[in-house]
Write a protein that holds these residues in place. Structure first.
Motif, PDB file in Angstrom:
ATOM      1  N   HIS A   1      39.522  39.401  33.397  1.00  0.00           N
ATOM      2  CA  HIS A   1      38.575  37.721  33.927  1.00  0.00           C
ATOM      3  C   HIS A   1      37.499  38.020  33.624  1.00  0.00           C
ATOM      4  O   HIS A   1      36.919  38.401  34.153  1.00  0.00           O
ATOM      5  CB  HIS A   1      39.144  37.405  35.123  1.00  0.00           C
ATOM      6  CG  HIS A   1      40.416  37.012  35.126  1.00  0.00           C
ATOM      7  ND1 HIS A   1      41.493  35.850  36.364  1.00  0.00           N
ATOM      8  CD2 HIS A   1      41.805  37.127  34.269  1.00  0.00           C
ATOM      9  CE1 HIS A   1      42.936  36.207  36.055  1.00  0.00           C
ATOM     10  NE2 HIS A   1      42.892  36.736  34.404  1.00  0.00           N
TER      11      HIS A   1
ATOM     12  N   ASP B   1      35.807  40.561  36.879  1.00  0.00           N
ATOM     13  CA  ASP B   1      36.183  40.926  37.918  1.00  0.00           C
ATOM     14  C   ASP B   1      36.980  41.946  37.856  1.00  0.00           C
ATOM     15  O   ASP B   1      36.098  42.905  38.776  1.00  0.00           O
ATOM     16  CB  ASP B   1      38.103  39.872  38.231  1.00  0.00           C
ATOM     17  CG  ASP B   1      38.383  40.083  36.804  1.00  0.00           C
ATOM     18  OD1 ASP B   1      38.290  40.397  36.046  1.00  0.00           O
ATOM     19  OD2 ASP B   1      39.831  39.317  37.412  1.00  0.00           O
ATOM     20  N   LEU B   2      37.182  42.910  36.814  1.00  0.00           N
ATOM     21  CA  LEU B   2      37.557  44.354  37.029  1.00  0.00           C
ATOM     22  C   LEU B   2      36.534  44.819  36.468  1.00  0.00           C
ATOM     23  O   LEU B   2      36.522  45.970  37.170  1.00  0.00           O
ATOM     24  CB  LEU B   2      38.986  44.511  36.347  1.00  0.00           C
ATOM     25  CG  LEU B   2      39.964  44.217  36.613  1.00  0.00           C
ATOM     26  CD1 LEU B   2      41.012  44.028  35.793  1.00  0.00           C
ATOM     27  CD2 LEU B   2      40.356  44.111  38.194  1.00  0.00           C
ATOM     28  N   LEU B   3      35.210  44.614  35.735  1.00  0.00           N
ATOM     29  CA  LEU B   3      34.634  45.716  34.958  1.00  0.00           C
ATOM     30  C   LEU B   3      33.163  45.797  35.979  1.00  0.00           C
ATOM     31  O   LEU B   3      32.568  46.117  35.088  1.00  0.00           O
ATOM     32  CB  LEU B   3      34.515  46.248  33.753  1.00  0.00           C
ATOM     33  CG  LEU B   3      36.138  46.259  33.531  1.00  0.00           C
ATOM     34  CD1 LEU B   3      36.364  46.088  31.577  1.00  0.00           C
ATOM     35  CD2 LEU B   3      36.092  47.868  33.758  1.00  0.00           C
ATOM     36  N   GLY B   4      33.214  44.410  36.642  1.00  0.00           N
ATOM     37  CA  GLY B   4      31.285  44.541  36.563  1.00  0.00           C
ATOM     38  C   GLY B   4      30.805  44.291  35.499  1.00  0.00           C
ATOM     39  O   GLY B   4      31.301  43.148  34.849  1.00  0.00           O
TER      40      GLY B   4
END
Lengths: 357, 357
Positions: free
Chosen positions: B181, B319-322
């Motif tokens: 996201h 959200d998941l990978l900065g």
């Protein structure tokens, strides 16, 4: 298009693989596929193969408690990684035939020949599995051969996690840059070295900075792989092999690590408004590719000079688009684990669209 | 999978579209598809519709000689863009039904309502054409509606060239970041503003720097679109609409241009080791998205501060990978033209794999 179910065999069950099984749970509501783990193989914590499905979170807890996975196996056996792959291929032969069996290779990088990971990948492909590897070895040492094998058996060989964790580099070129030729690259690819150099700039000492990276699970188990430039050399070889059509190994990358850098070097550079970074680079040289990893004293205007602490980046030189950079501003286990999920998504998409049969 | 042939209708035939038809020739041996131009519509140089095929290079030469395209038409007619689309849909109905007819919208951005480009895209989709737009208007003003329409008629709406030319941003998220996201972004997206700010830092004056960008075909025909931040605001709206699920227009982006920046401001910033850059940004704010374009005084450590001259970049917060950055180190016509080729490749791939019927 219904959501395919993938059957997974995990070869290696270290921090990355354990974070992956948890992340799979955490993100399941967003994924267009489901997963069942049918096998896990470790070097020191036994193995389990169960076509009915292994509880990944429970397996992670078992290993983290220092126990053996054998206790989860209905019929435990001593097994090597190859044994586990053969056993899974046998017991999940239906899934393999349908292109729904995937081997995930996450054992530790071995820098002499990339083994046994290269053999694991070969065995998996020959068993009609797709392969996702976060281990750099297979791509750095044997990409051409393995990619040809994958083509013959009509299975996918994916490896986004090999460089910059889940930040797309290989998929970027594969899926978004059709007709573009990559003619070279420059990057900062080893997080541990970059963190240590940043710490030296802050006046901290080398050893404690290195230990901090080990404690955070970022430095390799053997930190000399980071400090001596081997990790960056393996990533460089992988980029050369995949993006530039090369066929080199990390041993053909001209390599200097950061071990010889003293605090005085850092201070001298800073006094001239410069920074030292461990730079990985490659460029075409006639028919071959010249690849190197070495500390460079960079002008502040160099985009690689801006990378602090755990930031990574690679700038690709291309014929049609000039230089394109992709930057990772923070790296941790979740990001490497995400790379596996991105690769599994590609396999699931291939199944859903009929590209994979 | 045989190479599909695409039939193209070009709405707008300015510098980008003319560079595109030449680049298509130059790269044809690398492309997995062939193209035939069946129509070209311009505002001031007439139009041509010919299902048998129009010679793109010849058409470019005609326009560059100041002549009318009507002379290439077997039965010339005065036609608006909409007329040309209707005529092409009629004469290439077979291709349209097979998903092989593509409209390429490259008219000039109109900043009140994005028209007539929005209507062109609607008309093309309703005529069963895929659409590639490098005009920001349709995506900045009407993405949600147009994407829904594209879904209903089962045609693709692609627009990689809208932000950072051919450097992938939309395709990056679409194809390489499954399950991630995007929660916000910051970027330097307007090349002309960035070039002018860089020139001011070098002690040059505002006007000559702006004129240089116009001469190179980079500044908008109406340079106030660049200087007043409208171009960046349109790109910001496009990013918000596509990557963050928003439904805003450029008029809802809080906007300050670079017109009010004096040489003294630049010197003051430099004296504090800072740089002024025109920053486009967005972040979620409850249910809505706060989007803005404004000059910011940046610390040297800010990755956007490193962008000189014609460099662009966008850093996506995920959200998941900065934070992930994608950087374009040089921008010119070829790169924008390449964006169209990348989008056509996606359509051709869809056809070859049966995803598009």
């Amino acid at each position: 298009m219904s959501a395919p179910e993938l059957a997974l065999v995990l070869i290696g069950f270290g921090r990355v693989a354990r974070r992956f099984v948890r992340l799979l749970d955490e993100t399941s509501d967003r994924l267009a596929f489901a997963c069942r783990i049918v096998g896990i193989s470790t070097r020191r914590h036994g193995s389990v193969v169960d076509a009915a499905g292994v509880d990944g979170r429970r397996a992670a807890a078992v290993v983290e408690a220092g126990q053996s996975l054998d206790r989860l196996d209905p019929a435990p056996l001593p097994r090597s990684g190859l044994d586990a792959l053969r056993s899974a291929a046998d017991r999940a032969a239906g899934e393999a035939a349908q292109g729904r069996l995937v081997a995930i290779e996450s054992t530790v990088l071995e820098i002499e020949r990339g083994e046994p990971a290269v053999s694991h990948v070969k065995e998996a492909l020959e068993g009609s599995m797709h392969v996702v590897t976060v281990n750099k070895g297979p791509i750095a040492f044997a990409y051409r051969e393995l990619a040809a094998l994958a083509g013959r058996v009509e299975r996918m060989l994916l490896f986004e996690g090999v460089v910059m964790d889940g930040v797309p580099v290989f998929n970027l070129v594969r899926h978004t840059l059709p007709a573009v030729h990559v003619t070279g690259f420059r990057g900062v690819l080893n997080t541990t070295s970059n963190y240590v150099l940043s710490a030296l700039e802050r006046g901290q000492a080398f050893e404690p900075a290195l230990r901090e990276m080990q404690a955070r699970g970022i430095a390799e188990a053997d930190p000399s792989l980071d400090v001596d430039g081997w990790d960056a050399a393996a990533k460089t070889a992988a980029l050369v092999n995949v993006l530039m059509g090369g066929a080199i190994t990390p041993h053909q990358v001209q390599r200097t690590g950061i071990g010889g850098i003293a605090a005085a070097d850092i201070r001298d550079a800073a006094a001239r408004d410069r920074r030292i970074r461990l730079v990985a680079s490659a460029r075409r040289q006639g028919e071959s590719v010249a690849a190197r990893v070495e500390p460079e004293v960079l002008d502040r205007r160099d985009p690689l000079a801006a990378l602090d602490d755990t930031e990574n980046a690679v700038y690709l030189r291309t014929d049609l688009l000039g230089e394109i950079g992709i930057v990772q501003r923070s790296g941790d286990l979740t990001q490497t684990a995400y790379a596996v999920i991105a690769d599994l998504s590609a396999i699931a998409r291939g199944l859903a669209t009929g590209v994979v049969r």
